[in-house]
Design an enzyme around this catalytic site. Sequence first.
Site, PDB file in Angstrom:
ATOM      1  N   GLU A  44       0.834  -1.208   0.000  1.00  0.00           N
ATOM      2  CA  GLU A  44       0.000   0.000   0.000  1.00  0.00           C
ATOM      3  C   GLU A  44       0.864   1.252   0.000  1.00  0.00           C
ATOM      4  O   GLU A  44       2.091   1.198   0.143  1.00  0.00           O
ATOM      5  CB  GLU A  44      -0.941  -0.036   1.210  1.00  0.00           C
ATOM      6  N   GLU A  55      -1.681 -10.161  -6.098  1.00  0.00           N
ATOM      7  CA  GLU A  55      -1.680 -10.911  -7.355  1.00  0.00           C
ATOM      8  C   GLU A  55      -0.806 -10.232  -8.401  1.00  0.00           C
ATOM      9  O   GLU A  55      -0.023 -10.873  -9.106  1.00  0.00           O
ATOM     10  CB  GLU A  55      -3.109 -11.037  -7.908  1.00  0.00           C
TER      11      GLU A  55
HETATM   12  N1  THU Z   1      -5.986  -6.684  -2.177  1.00  0.00           N
HETATM   13  C1  THU Z   1      -5.155  -7.579  -2.773  1.00  0.00           C
HETATM   14  O1  THU Z   1      -3.929  -7.535  -2.614  1.00  0.00           O
HETATM   15  N2  THU Z   1      -5.723  -8.541  -3.557  1.00  0.00           N
HETATM   16  C2  THU Z   1      -7.059  -8.751  -3.687  1.00  0.00           C
HETATM   17  O2  THU Z   1      -7.465  -9.643  -4.398  1.00  0.00           O
HETATM   18  C3  THU Z   1      -8.000  -7.902  -2.950  1.00  0.00           C
HETATM   19  C4  THU Z   1      -7.419  -6.657  -2.364  1.00  0.00           C
HETATM   20  C5  THU Z   1      -5.402  -5.687  -1.268  1.00  0.00           C
HETATM   21  C6  THU Z   1      -5.411  -4.280  -1.750  1.00  0.00           C
HETATM   22  C7  THU Z   1      -5.356  -3.513  -0.443  1.00  0.00           C
HETATM   23  O3  THU Z   1      -4.018  -3.404  -0.016  1.00  0.00           O
HETATM   24  C8  THU Z   1      -6.101  -4.406   0.541  1.00  0.00           C
HETATM   25  O4  THU Z   1      -6.106  -5.707  -0.057  1.00  0.00           O
HETATM   26  C9  THU Z   1      -7.511  -3.962   0.841  1.00  0.00           C
HETATM   27  O5  THU Z   1      -8.256  -3.831  -0.298  1.00  0.00           O
END
Ligand code: THU
Length: 135
Positions: A44, A55
């Site tokens: 993030e 992913e």
């Molecule tokens: N996120 C992922 O890494 N993969 C997903 O399939 C769903 C969401 C992350 C993005 C963000 O850092 C956190 O999960 C909350 O949305």
Amino acid sequence: MDEKALLKAAEEAALNSYSPYSRFRVGAAILLEDGSIITGTNVENRSFGLTNCAERSALFTAISSGRKDFAALAVACPDAREPVSPCGACRQALSEFTSGDFPVYYKGSADKVVRTTMGELLPADSLHDLKTREP
Ligand code: THU
């Protein structure tokens, strides 16, 4: 390489998550044809919009390492009880390098595992033929 080992690799990758804003750790593991695994986690940013999902982290690491021979993907979300599927942006990015029958597994903290395919996650991919063109 079994599905369980791939999910375990995804769970381990989630422990490296940088997610101080959502507090939602995600790990992804891509199985390659030779049995090796490339992992990624969500990263993030305080600007929010720059966040990279687990992913796509795994996908971009694989491509950056010269690997495109993908056999399966596992996604683990230890901070959700129920399985969480790849987001729309990740589905699109993954579809660039996978076919409709590409297996995708995902789970939360509970034992339940969802087993699906890229074709189910991204049906009616009208741009599919573009990726076969020569650059
Ligand atoms: N996120 C992922 O890494 N993969 C997903 O399939 C769903 C969401 C992350 C993005 C963000 O850092 C956190 O999960 C909350 O949305």
